[in-house]
Scaffold this active site. Structure first.
Site, mmCIF file in Angstrom:
data_model
loop_
_atom_site.group_PDB
_atom_site.id
_atom_site.type_symbol
_atom_site.label_atom_id
_atom_site.label_comp_id
_atom_site.label_asym_id
_atom_site.label_seq_id
_atom_site.Cartn_x
_atom_site.Cartn_y
_atom_site.Cartn_z
ATOM 1 N N ASP A 145 0.837 -1.201 0.000
ATOM 2 C CA ASP A 145 0.000 0.000 0.000
ATOM 3 C C ASP A 145 0.870 1.248 0.000
ATOM 4 O O ASP A 145 2.018 1.216 0.442
ATOM 5 C CB ASP A 145 -0.884 0.034 1.257
ATOM 6 C CG ASP A 145 -1.872 -1.122 1.283
ATOM 7 O OD1 ASP A 145 -2.172 -1.659 0.205
ATOM 8 O OD2 ASP A 145 -2.327 -1.469 2.390
HETATM 9 N N1 URA Z 1 -1.256 -6.012 3.755
HETATM 10 C C1 URA Z 1 -1.735 -4.737 3.778
HETATM 11 O O1 URA Z 1 -2.749 -4.449 4.397
HETATM 12 N N2 URA Z 1 -1.062 -3.809 3.081
HETATM 13 C C2 URA Z 1 0.075 -4.065 2.413
HETATM 14 O O2 URA Z 1 0.662 -3.157 1.820
HETATM 15 C C3 URA Z 1 0.564 -5.382 2.401
HETATM 16 C C4 URA Z 1 -0.129 -6.343 3.070
#
Ligand code: URA
Length: 231
Positions: free
Chosen positions: A102
């Site tokens: 993310d």
């Molecule tokens: N899980 C999440 O919530 N975000 C990420 O970036 C990776 C795994």
């Protein structure tokens, strides 16, 4: 065996028409001899030079980067900052990312132009464990850890077994073999924990190590398929 002009294009020396000009001008040598034939056949063992500098041919590259918070895990975006902007590599325009993070997460991303390896990494039945270090708000109880480890019903799917370790009062490491959208955040929320910081520290046995935020490194082809058990 490749044509000389194709070898030069693949080695990013120039476009097809540009490299043809270089060849015809006599600026390209193969094994010490000037070659002016654009379709001259070259093989892996040949030494090809431009301006008397040996040219490295096209190759598969494997890169890790420590993605900073605020960057998109993408190879292009017209508005936002994206990780490829941080990488300066001859073959950067060929890279794909295996497994995104993310925008507000940080840590290990793996990029390669090896399509077969990307496919194997993201294939869901490969059970490659990704390790995250997660800072949370809320009490990390034994019961919550057990629930995270056993699998959580997130309505659209049940998470596969995970391995969780409490490393500090508000920090856990968690290894999961899937990579569904917002998976860690959703798993934490399901047990009443809020993610304050999310950092990926390993993909299989590829480790983030002490790579600083924003730094990248070209690595050897990783062998990440030799671990049936989580590491
Ligand atoms: N899980 C999440 O919530 N975000 C990420 O970036 C990776 C795994």
């Amino acid at each position: 065996m490749d044509r000389l002009d194709k070898f030069l294009v693949n080695a990013k020396i120039g476009s097809r028409s540009e490299v043809k000009k270089l060849i015809k001008k006599g600026l390209i040598k193969v094994n010490g001899n000037i070659i002016k034939k654009v379709d001259y056949k070259v093989s892996d063992n040949d030494i090809i030079e431009y301006n008397n500098q040996k040219i490295e041919g096209h190759k598969l590259v494997y890169i890790i980067i420590n993605k900073p918070i605020g960057y998109l895990s993408s190879t292009y975006d017209s508005r936002d900052k994206y990780v490829l902007q941080l990488i300066d590599h001859k073959f950067k325009d060929e890279l794909s990312i295996a497994g995104r993070l993310d925008k507000d997460a940080h840590g290990l991303l793996f990029l390669t132009n090896d399509g077969e390896l990307i496919h194997r990494i993201i294939s869901p039945n490969k059970n490659i464990y990704k390790t995250y270090e997660v800072m949370v708000e809320g009490d990390i109880t034994k019961d919550k850890i057990k629930r995270l480890e056993e699998g959580i019903d997130l309505k659209d799917f049940i998470t596969k077994p995970a391995i969780v370790e409490k490393v500090e009062n508000n920090i856990i490491t968690i290894k999961i073999s899937e990579g569904k959208y917002h998976q860690i955040k959703r798993m934490m929320k399901a047990v009443g924990l809020t993610v304050k910081d999310l950092k990926r520290i390993a993909i299989g046995n590829i480790l983030l190590g002490d790579l600083k935020e924003g730094e990248w490194l070209e690595i050897e082809k990783p062998n990440i398929f030799n671990n049936d058990s989580p590491i």
